[in-house]
Structure formats: C-alpha cells, structure tokens
Design a protein around this motif. Structure first.
Motif, PDB file in Angstrom:
ATOM      1  N   PHE A  53      59.867  47.372  -4.911  1.00  0.00           N
ATOM      2  CA  PHE A  53      59.865  46.096  -4.175  1.00  0.00           C
ATOM      3  C   PHE A  53      60.382  46.154  -3.062  1.00  0.00           C
ATOM      4  O   PHE A  53      59.892  46.630  -2.063  1.00  0.00           O
ATOM      5  N   HIS A  54      60.851  44.472  -2.615  1.00  0.00           N
ATOM      6  CA  HIS A  54      61.001  44.353  -0.998  1.00  0.00           C
ATOM      7  C   HIS A  54      61.990  45.310  -0.227  1.00  0.00           C
ATOM      8  O   HIS A  54      62.965  45.536  -1.074  1.00  0.00           O
ATOM      9  N   GLY A  55      61.641  45.515   0.815  1.00  0.00           N
ATOM     10  CA  GLY A  55      62.887  46.225   1.635  1.00  0.00           C
ATOM     11  C   GLY A  55      62.796  48.446   1.312  1.00  0.00           C
ATOM     12  O   GLY A  55      64.113  48.457   1.819  1.00  0.00           O
ATOM     13  N   VAL A  56      61.303  48.725   1.000  1.00  0.00           N
ATOM     14  CA  VAL A  56      62.281  49.686   0.086  1.00  0.00           C
ATOM     15  C   VAL A  56      61.642  50.719   1.159  1.00  0.00           C
ATOM     16  O   VAL A  56      60.207  50.142   2.089  1.00  0.00           O
ATOM     17  N   THR A  57      62.113  52.111   2.003  1.00  0.00           N
ATOM     18  CA  THR A  57      61.646  53.012   2.925  1.00  0.00           C
ATOM     19  C   THR A  57      61.343  54.461   2.096  1.00  0.00           C
ATOM     20  O   THR A  57      62.055  54.474   1.267  1.00  0.00           O
ATOM     21  N   VAL A  58      60.629  54.330   2.284  1.00  0.00           N
ATOM     22  CA  VAL A  58      59.399  55.901   2.148  1.00  0.00           C
ATOM     23  C   VAL A  58      59.172  56.972   3.147  1.00  0.00           C
ATOM     24  O   VAL A  58      58.295  56.830   3.878  1.00  0.00           O
TER      25      VAL A  58
ATOM     26  N   PRO B 270      64.743  46.757  -4.359  1.00  0.00           N
ATOM     27  CA  PRO B 270      64.943  46.471  -3.192  1.00  0.00           C
ATOM     28  C   PRO B 270      65.655  46.998  -2.394  1.00  0.00           C
ATOM     29  O   PRO B 270      67.248  47.881  -2.550  1.00  0.00           O
ATOM     30  N   GLY B 271      65.335  47.171  -0.867  1.00  0.00           N
ATOM     31  CA  GLY B 271      66.305  48.023   0.179  1.00  0.00           C
ATOM     32  C   GLY B 271      66.793  49.317  -0.058  1.00  0.00           C
ATOM     33  O   GLY B 271      66.980  49.908   0.580  1.00  0.00           O
ATOM     34  N   ALA B 272      65.543  50.306  -1.105  1.00  0.00           N
ATOM     35  CA  ALA B 272      66.751  51.418  -1.131  1.00  0.00           C
ATOM     36  C   ALA B 272      65.885  52.423  -0.651  1.00  0.00           C
ATOM     37  O   ALA B 272      64.845  51.715   0.051  1.00  0.00           O
ATOM     38  N   THR B 273      66.514  53.475  -0.339  1.00  0.00           N
ATOM     39  CA  THR B 273      65.557  54.667   0.600  1.00  0.00           C
ATOM     40  C   THR B 273      65.084  56.172   0.152  1.00  0.00           C
ATOM     41  O   THR B 273      65.890  56.181  -0.146  1.00  0.00           O
ATOM     42  N   ILE B 274      64.150  56.374   0.178  1.00  0.00           N
ATOM     43  CA  ILE B 274      63.551  57.597  -0.489  1.00  0.00           C
ATOM     44  C   ILE B 274      63.788  58.495   0.981  1.00  0.00           C
ATOM     45  O   ILE B 274      62.394  58.246   2.222  1.00  0.00           O
ATOM     46  N   GLY B 275      64.429  59.866   1.444  1.00  0.00           N
ATOM     47  CA  GLY B 275      64.321  60.530   2.344  1.00  0.00           C
ATOM     48  C   GLY B 275      62.906  61.095   2.765  1.00  0.00           C
ATOM     49  O   GLY B 275      62.588  61.727   1.414  1.00  0.00           O
TER      50      GLY B 275
END
Length: 388
Positions: free
Chosen positions: A314-319, A332-337
């Motif tokens: 979804f929008h705003g995800v960081t991988v 949305p907005g989740a972060t995968i380290g």
C-alpha cells in the motif's frame, strides 16, 4: 424530499473478530484491501455504478476511522443535497435507545430515515465483501418476478457451504429452503448477504420481528426464515462474477493474492466500473537500483530497496536494503527493516518490522500477522505466526 425508487442500506457495524488484531481498533469495512482501497469502497462504488443515489451507512463498532474516511461521500460522488450518503450510528430517543442488536434491528431503528425517501424498494448490503455487481440488474429481476424479496446467490465449493446461508430453489429460482450456516447443507448455493425487498413488505417484517421475543433480529436467522414460512415470494438472483467474503485473515490474504494473477478474476483496471476511494496524495514510488520487484502491486509513496515478490504494498511503505517481502500484504506506512524477511504475512498500518527480524515462513500453513502500529525488534526476532 424527492422519492427514490430504490435506496441502499449498507451494514458497516460488524466487529470482524476473525480478523484479529487488524480490527482491534478498526471497523471491518475500513480494513485496507488491494493496495489502494478499503473494503467498503467496493459496495459504495457498486451503488454509484448501479444508479443508486441514496445510501445509508450503518456504523457501530470502532467507527472513528470509518466515519472519517467516509466524510460526506465525495470520493464516490455521493455528496448530494438530495439523497447522497448518510452515516447512521445508533442514537438515543426520548424513550431510551439501544445499540444495534442485529442486522434487522439496525434497519428497524432507521425506518424513519428510509421513509424520508419513500422508496418502493430497499437494497440491503454488507460493507465487508469484495465484488463488482450491478444492483440495477438485480432490481429488474426482482420486478419481473413480482418478488417480496430477492436474495443474491453464488455457487460455492461444497466444503465451504456450511460457512454461509444456504438456499434451495426451484426451476424458476424461487426459494424453497433457507438455512443459516447448516452443518449438513442441502445445496451449495450461498447467500451473498445482498437483498432487495419491496419496502412495504420489509417494513411489516421488521416491525413484527422487533416485537418477537427471543428473536436475534437478524436477516439470515429471523427475517428470511419467517418470510419463507409465511410463503412470501422469495427469489434468488444468481451472480457468477468474483465475490469474496474477506472475514478471516486467510480469506483477506487470498483475496489480495488473487489480484496478482496474470488475468485476475477481479479486474481493478476496468475503466467502465472503477472502484472509487480516498486519494492518499502521496508522491511517486521509488525503486532503488539494488531492488528487485516481481509480480507485485506497488502503490504511490513506496520506497523499495529490498526484494519484493508476489506481494501487495500500500501507499507509503518502506522496504529497506537486503530485506525480502514475499507472498505478503504490507499496509500503509509500514516499514520493513534492513535484512528483514516477511513471508506469507499481513503487516498492519504503520507497523515496523525491525532490522533482521523475520515474520512468517514458507513452511507455515498459517498467515502471520503484525498488528497496526506494532513494532518488532530483536526481542521477538523470529515470529512465524500470530494466533488469530
């Protein structure tokens, strides 16, 4: 108030317990789906495409986010002075007031709202199913049959039939038997939870059901069986398109994965039947040179530096770099380290899977879940599945 031939009453107050942590603070119809939508977008868009201009949305459980999302109905073209969309929570009267006790009671408590528009027909729908359907065609069938009620049905696998309201019908499609979630189903024709009633018939049924002691005030358990016993004209309306009840973690995950097929049964790029939603207004997504992306939906605002396979972002995800996201739904907005591994999982809104953490496993039959806003760190580094 202008008379409407048909108005819709959209049931959106369900708790959605089987979705576990995803509905802890969120009404089920507000759960995200398909990289860009919330579940309720589908029924609202169906109403608009079907020419239904008045929609009452009945909310109850955790309504804050859902109410904010719906606003005055602008994204769906339902911000109208005459008709349009109205959010209808339970309310207090001069002689008390109660929560909605069941689906039928929710409509009963809003008889006054319906009568403002003096409709001939009332469409009852649920805000927690994924499908595209022209309700106008169903209304035409209802008129042709001179029906008191018409129930949309779909053929389901026999193994799943006991999860649904099951109908038996004659050669003309008239309902001869109805059982709510039977242990031994007599057919595999399942109710989709989509009903059209002739309003005078429904009004009378609701009033009598409310006076009935011991009634659970539910359409499937009370209203439909009573009408059948009284030999009302109940007809089925067969639907053969894509329809999914996304009431469990597994079915929600499966419905998202269905979108990744080469030719998905649910086509979201069909310009003639667009699914409308609130625009998140995010910048364009960025895919870094070291990233790998295969068979995935990547929405706006995403920043991908790791590997993403067969997943919905979804929008705003960081991988981040060195991470792997596979067969998963990232909200949305989740972060995968950096260096994290997320496999066969649903990661909730604004959740953080810390550097090096693992969520889910290719060997697990369960879908792992990380709740909205949850932060996984080294202390819970290996996490195969969240019980739901």
């Amino acid at each position: 108030m202008r008379r409407n031939e048909c108005i819709a009453m959209l049931l959106a107050g369900g708790e959605g317990r089987r979705l576990g942590v995803l509905t802890k603070d969120l009404a089920k119809p507000a759960v995200f789906f398909g990289g860009k939508y919330r579940i309720i977008d589908f029924t609202l868009s169906n109403c608009v495409h079907s020419g239904i201009e008045t929609v009452g949305v009945l909310t109850q459980y955790q309504p804050l986010v859902l109410n904010q999302y719906l606003g005055i109905g602008t994204p769906w073209g339902l911000d109208r002075r005459d008709g349009g969309m109205h959010v209808l929570p339970p309310f207090v009267r001069s002689k008390g007031g109660t929560w909605y006790k069941g689906t039928a009671n929710a409509i009963y408590q809003n008889i006054g709202f319906i009568e403002r528009y003096d409709p001939e027909y009332v469409l009852i729908i649920s805000g927690d199913h994924i499908y595209k359907m022209d309700y106008d065609l169903m209304l035409e069938a209802h008129k042709r049959n001179r029906a008191d009620a018409t129930i949309a049905v779909i053929t389901v696998p026999w193994a799943d039939a006991s999860r649904f309201g099951i109908l038996s019908v004659d050669e003309e499609g008239r309902v001869t038997e109805f059982a709510e979630k039977p242990k031994k189903p007599a057919s595999n024709l399942a109710s989709m939870g989509v009903y059209i009633f002739s309003w005078p018939v429904l009004r009378d049924a609701l009033i009598r059901d409310e006076a009935e002691k011991g009634s659970s005030n539910d359409f499937g358990k009370d209203i439909i069986p009573t009408m059948l016993r009284e030999q009302a004209r109940l007809f089925s309306y067969r639907f053969d398109g894509y329809w999914k009840d996304v009431g469990t973690i597994e079915s929600l995950w499966e419905a998202n994965m269905d979108l990744l097929a080469d030719e998905p049964d649910l086509r979201l790029n069909d310009r003639s039947w667009r699914i409308f939603s609130v625009n998140p207004n995010q910048p364009a997504q960025y895919v870094a040179p070291e990233a790998k992306v295969n068979s995935s939906l990547i929405n706006e605002g995403c920043q991908v530096s790791g590997e993403v396979n067969r997943s919905v972002l979804f929008h705003g995800v960081t991988v981040k770099e060195g991470s792997l996201v596979e067969d998963s739904v990232i909200m949305p907005g989740a972060t995968i380290g950096a260096g994290a591994r997320v496999i066969r999982a649903i990661v909730g809104e604004r959740a953080v899977v810390g550097d090096g953490c693992q969520v889910g496993s290719v060997d697990s039959v369960d879908i792992a879940v990380v709740g909205s806003g949850e932060v996984l760190t080294d202390e819970n580094k290996l996490r195969e599945a969240e019980p739901v």
